[in-house]
Design an enzyme around this catalytic site. Sequence first.
Site, short mmCIF file in Angstrom:
data_model
loop_
_atom_site.label_atom_id
_atom_site.label_comp_id
_atom_site.label_asym_id
_atom_site.label_seq_id
_atom_site.Cartn_x
_atom_site.Cartn_y
_atom_site.Cartn_z
N TYR A 238 -4.56 3.71 8.13
CA TYR A 238 -5.91 3.15 8.32
C TYR A 238 -6.46 3.48 9.70
O TYR A 238 -6.32 4.60 10.17
CB TYR A 238 -5.90 1.64 8.02
CG TYR A 238 -5.21 1.39 6.72
CD1 TYR A 238 -5.79 1.81 5.53
CD2 TYR A 238 -3.94 0.83 6.66
CE1 TYR A 238 -5.15 1.65 4.33
CE2 TYR A 238 -3.28 0.67 5.45
CZ TYR A 238 -3.90 1.07 4.31
OH TYR A 238 -3.25 0.92 3.11
N SER B 213 0.80 -1.23 0.00
CA SER B 213 0.00 0.00 0.00
C SER B 213 0.83 1.28 0.00
O SER B 213 0.27 2.36 -0.17
CB SER B 213 -0.95 0.01 1.20
OG SER B 213 -1.99 -0.91 0.97
N VAL C 185 1.22 -3.75 3.80
CA VAL C 185 1.24 -5.04 4.50
C VAL C 185 2.50 -5.87 4.20
O VAL C 185 2.68 -6.94 4.78
CB VAL C 185 -0.03 -5.89 4.24
CG1 VAL C 185 -1.26 -5.28 4.85
CG2 VAL C 185 -0.22 -6.18 2.76
N LYS D 174 0.33 3.38 -2.97
CA LYS D 174 -0.84 4.26 -3.12
C LYS D 174 -0.46 5.74 -3.10
O LYS D 174 -1.16 6.58 -3.66
CB LYS D 174 -1.87 3.93 -2.03
CG LYS D 174 -2.45 2.51 -2.19
CD LYS D 174 -3.29 2.08 -1.00
CE LYS D 174 -3.80 0.64 -1.18
NZ LYS D 174 -4.49 0.10 0.00
N TYR E 240 -4.03 -2.47 -10.03
CA TYR E 240 -3.92 -2.38 -8.56
C TYR E 240 -3.05 -3.51 -8.01
O TYR E 240 -2.15 -3.27 -7.18
CB TYR E 240 -5.33 -2.40 -7.94
CG TYR E 240 -5.27 -2.45 -6.44
CD1 TYR E 240 -4.93 -1.32 -5.71
CD2 TYR E 240 -5.50 -3.63 -5.75
CE1 TYR E 240 -4.83 -1.36 -4.32
CE2 TYR E 240 -5.41 -3.69 -4.37
CZ TYR E 240 -5.07 -2.55 -3.66
OH TYR E 240 -4.95 -2.61 -2.29
O1 DON Z 1 -4.89 -5.14 -1.52
C1 DON Z 1 -4.34 -5.58 -0.52
O2 DON Z 1 -4.95 -6.03 0.43
C2 DON Z 1 -2.84 -5.49 -0.48
N1 DON Z 1 -2.29 -5.66 -1.79
C3 DON Z 1 -2.39 -4.16 0.04
C4 DON Z 1 -2.93 -3.84 1.40
C5 DON Z 1 -2.03 -3.00 2.20
O3 DON Z 1 -0.85 -2.92 2.03
C6 DON Z 1 -2.69 -2.34 3.32
N2 DON Z 1 -1.70 -1.87 4.20
N3 DON Z 1 -1.51 -1.77 5.28
#
Ligand code: DON
Length: 304
Positions: free
Chosen positions: A240, A65, A258, A68, A188
């Site tokens: 978040y 993320s 993540v 983003k 994405y």
């Molecule tokens: O879409 C997802 O769930 C992961 N590719 C990215 C989520 C993420 O990194 C949220 N971060 N804390």
Amino acid sequence: MDFQLILDEINAELRPQLATAGGKVASYIPALARVSPLQFGIALRTCGGKTAAAGDSATPFSIQSMSKVFSLTLAIRALGEAMWDRIGREPSGSPFNSLVQLESERGIPRNPFINAGAIAVADRLVSQGDAKAELLALLSRLCGEAVHIDAEVARSEADTGFRNTALANFMKGFGTLDNDAATVLDVYFNQCAIAMTCEQVACAAGFLCRDGRHPLAGTPVLSAAQTRRVNALMLTCGTYDAAGEFAFRIGLPCKSGVGGGIVAVVPDQLSLCVWSPALDPTGNSLLGRRALELFVAKTGLSVF
Ligand code: DON
């Protein structure tokens, strides 16, 4: 300030905690579940171009993320104010992959950093051209090195991205996604699967601490006003439903992923990236968060 000494101290203090701190690597994406949690890296780059790094700062990891921030940057560059037509700017107070809010708010994501918001940003980029190539080109220019997508992680995301598929279909159903959901999700999933090192991310985020100017070339990436807005969103929405706690304990614009990375900005001073794969229950790197707390305590640097 001797940043190298400070990062060495943080690494020395946290490395022994790797085996005992708890936390779990993200397991809902199988390719991430295989990453060893026993890794910690930290790197920074000042506005003046000085660098410091410690631990596993040169090991590539999945930026997830954190991508983003850069896809939002591309979309703001391409669309200006129109970027915000169907994307909000409020913290969600919900997990990053929550479906409930998107349903009750009729397909308008709360902000560009929750998954639904980033999928909406990817949709706007698909309308503009080759989003994957443009994102890779932006990141490579910003850190001065070629950056790649980890194809195995991208496949793993696509194979298991059931919630993201649901989010994209919700938006399509509400008429807030312009392009085909599968095409948007492909962008994405691939942006999340980009692999970079702490040193590369710290450099790439350099435009955020210097009023939008490119960290290496000095040319504008965003305007100063647009940069302030990205930083504000990182502070309020970048971690978040832990964003309040991050502001309270750290007080810097941050964006987590993540994969265990967190990128942070000290406006007019430096950009910083920490990485340690084991996550806390909010999906933020456990030791990454501790490292940022230590950094702020040792340097007194904060926006507050
Ligand atoms: O879409 C997802 O769930 C992961 N590719 C990215 C989520 C993420 O990194 C949220 N971060 N804390």
